[in-house]
Design a protein around this motif. Structure first.
Motif, PDB file in Angstrom:
ATOM      1  N   VAL A  55       0.774  -1.334  -0.109  1.00  0.00           N
ATOM      2  CA  VAL A  55      -0.188  -0.165  -0.147  1.00  0.00           C
ATOM      3  C   VAL A  55       0.976   1.194  -0.171  1.00  0.00           C
ATOM      4  N   PHE A  56       1.878   1.189   0.813  1.00  0.00           N
ATOM      5  CA  PHE A  56       2.726   2.339   0.882  1.00  0.00           C
ATOM      6  C   PHE A  56       3.729   2.337   0.178  1.00  0.00           C
ATOM      7  N   CYS A 107       3.536   1.526  -3.292  1.00  0.00           N
ATOM      8  CA  CYS A 107       2.982   1.983  -4.294  1.00  0.00           C
ATOM      9  C   CYS A 107       2.564   3.562  -4.469  1.00  0.00           C
ATOM     10  N   SER A 108       2.815   4.226  -3.370  1.00  0.00           N
ATOM     11  CA  SER A 108       2.107   5.459  -2.928  1.00  0.00           C
ATOM     12  C   SER A 108       3.109   6.630  -4.166  1.00  0.00           C
ATOM     13  N   CYS A 121      -2.207  -3.196  -3.781  1.00  0.00           N
ATOM     14  CA  CYS A 121      -2.111  -2.033  -4.839  1.00  0.00           C
ATOM     15  C   CYS A 121      -3.300  -1.444  -5.099  1.00  0.00           C
ATOM     16  N   CYS A 147      -5.984  -0.989  -3.105  1.00  0.00           N
ATOM     17  CA  CYS A 147      -6.145  -0.207  -2.106  1.00  0.00           C
ATOM     18  C   CYS A 147      -5.245   1.112  -1.973  1.00  0.00           C
ATOM     19  N   SER A 148      -3.998   0.897  -2.462  1.00  0.00           N
ATOM     20  CA  SER A 148      -3.059   2.138  -2.346  1.00  0.00           C
ATOM     21  C   SER A 148      -3.597   3.106  -3.580  1.00  0.00           C
ATOM     22  N   TYR A 157      -6.518   4.674  -1.883  1.00  0.00           N
ATOM     23  CA  TYR A 157      -6.215   5.526  -0.774  1.00  0.00           C
ATOM     24  C   TYR A 157      -5.697   6.928  -0.768  1.00  0.00           C
ATOM     25  N   GLN A 158      -4.519   6.969  -1.756  1.00  0.00           N
ATOM     26  CA  GLN A 158      -3.664   8.215  -1.986  1.00  0.00           C
ATOM     27  C   GLN A 158      -4.574   9.309  -2.453  1.00  0.00           C
ATOM     28  N   LEU A 211       5.219   7.811   2.018  1.00  0.00           N
ATOM     29  CA  LEU A 211       4.511   6.617   2.037  1.00  0.00           C
ATOM     30  C   LEU A 211       5.327   5.495   1.690  1.00  0.00           C
ATOM     31  N   SER A 268       7.075   1.873   3.451  1.00  0.00           N
ATOM     32  CA  SER A 268       6.773   0.488   3.159  1.00  0.00           C
ATOM     33  C   SER A 268       7.701  -0.432   3.515  1.00  0.00           C
TER      34      SER A 268
END
Length: 431
Positions: free
Chosen positions: A46-47, A49-50, A99, A101-102, A105-106, A339, A343
């Motif tokens: 998640v982080f 891929c930010s 991914c 969710c990332s 989310y961002q 972010l 990770s």
């Protein structure tokens, strides 16, 4: 929040066979590490891929990125429900779902800056507090679903939430135009220069560099309690307690913390907001070290109450601090890079804790060590307000010097003009 709770449950499940084995003694020894890797890999992705998500957000806008992310997460979660061994979850849940969710989310962080400026801290607190509602309800809902229909059917039911997130992404209407919108207006889309795509200028800000290093340093032990606390309670107290109560306490106080500290952050000027994160890391580290010494379940409840409160503090003020350090123009990729750095510790920390548990037979040492990085990271962050203030003073001094130089040049040019015009006027008067 779904990701975190499912990760905790996957790490605690014992009904996943290992591919090609009959769960021999060696397989049982490493199974806890494998489950912890699936859980921590998902949070880490998640982080991780930010930074990429922030670039796509700048290029194509919040709406498109959020919708595609929710769709990707839906596919990942649905495919996870059809696996028969734990190894495929590395990809379906740990990579594909994470991914998605990332990407969903961002944009939710960036879109707030389009609508709110003065009360950004409070707005972030209100928005992030919504996830605490799921923290409160999901443990009981997931337990009921798993007991009644099993883990895999539970994953299919949770796909409904991802579909709702998919629909919600269409409501993101940015007020600030992006590269894609400008290209469509001209009838042709062109990628901007590479320097604008990869905005590394944020690293020229020294206070941001310290922040981007201190936060990841503090997070090597941050995620350990969320992955292993349930299993620790099972090892120490057996089935005599309801471990979901701890997640309930974390969720309630985290929501309260986000609302309270989000409002407090709006009252603290400039980069001094960082001191809130320093305080939160201090208490999170201390509470992690307190977990092994709690031999009464009520003690663990008290620890989770404090941990959730300051977890909410840490989460809700990340965006306001980024705005203070780099400004609104660069905040999207500044958050994305941060972010991305986060990770690494969030992926590595929980598996190391699982390894210590398998080697030592207890989580005590793992929780003690998990409390050390937040204390170190908090100490590093303490110098940010001083560094940031020095930078602002230098910029003001340059501005003053520039204005003084301009005035001196104007005065000199005025004197020269007067010196030239005076003889001319005298000659004209003599004539």
């Amino acid at each position: 929040m779904v990701l975190r709770k499912l990760g905790s449950l996957i790490a605690a499940r014992s009904d996943f066979p290992s591919a090609g084995t009959d769960l021999s003694l060696s397989s049982r020894t490493c199974m806890r590490e494998v489950k912890a890797w699936v859980s921590s890999l998902s949070m880490g992705m998640v982080f991780f891929c930010s930074p990429i998500v922030s670039i796509f957000t700048d290029l194509f806008g919040c709406r498109k990125v959020a919708v595609i992310g929710a769709a990707l997460g839906f596919v990942g979660l649905l495919s996870s429900s059809f696996v028969s061994t734990i190894e495929p979850l590395y990809f379906t849940y740990g990579v594909l779902f994470a991914c998605g969710c990332s990407f969903a989310y961002q944009p939710s962080l960036v879109i707030l800056g389009h609508y709110f400026k003065k009360r950004l801290g409070l707005v972030n607190g209100i928005v992030t507090a919504g996830s605490s509602l799921f923290t409160v309800s999901l443990p009981f809902l997931l337990r009921v679903l798993i007991d009644s229909v099993g883990l895999f059917n539970t994953l299919r039911v949770l796909c409904i939430l991802m579909f709702i997130l998919f629909l919600a992404g269409f409501t993101y209407k940015p007020l600030v135009s992006n590269t894609k919108d400008e290209g469509e207006k001209k009838g042709k889309f062109r990628f901007p220069p590479e320097k604008k795509i990869f905005n590394f200028s944020v690293f020229k800000v020294k206070s941001y560099r310290i922040w981007a290093f201190g936060i990841p340093a503090a997070l090597f032990g941050y995620f350990v309690p969320y992955v292993h606390l349930m299993k620790h309670v099972e090892d120490r107290f057996g089935d005599s307690v309801q471990e979901e109560v701890l997640l309930l306490c974390l969720g309630i106080t985290s929501g309260i913390g986000r609302l309270i500290f989000g409002r407090v952050a709006d009252c603290i000027p400039g980069a001094k907001k960082v001191y809130l994160q320093v305080t939160s890391f201090f208490f999170i580290g201390l509470m992690s070290m307190m977990i092994p010494v709690c031999h009464v379940f009520g003690g663990l409840i008290a620890v989770c109450l404090f941990m959730g409160l300051f977890d909410g503090c840490f989460i809700c003020i990340m965006a306001p601090i980024a705005f203070e350090l780099v400004g609104a123009q660069d905040v999207s990729q500044a958050i994305g890079f941060l972010l991305g750095f986060m990770s690494i510790p969030m992926t590595v920390g929980p598996p190391i804790a699982g390894l210590l548990r398998d080697r030592l037979g207890t989580y005590d040492v793992a929780f003690y060590l998990a409390g050390v990085p937040p204390l170190i990271g908090g100490a590093i962050l303490c110098i940010i307000p001083w560094v940031h203030e020095r930078r602002k003073l230098k910029e003001r001094a340059k501005t003053v010097d520039g204005e003084t130089t301009e005035k001196m040049l104007e005065n000199e040019s005025t004197l020269v003009l007067d010196a030239v015009e005076k003889p001319v006027k005298e000659m004209e008067s003599g004539v």
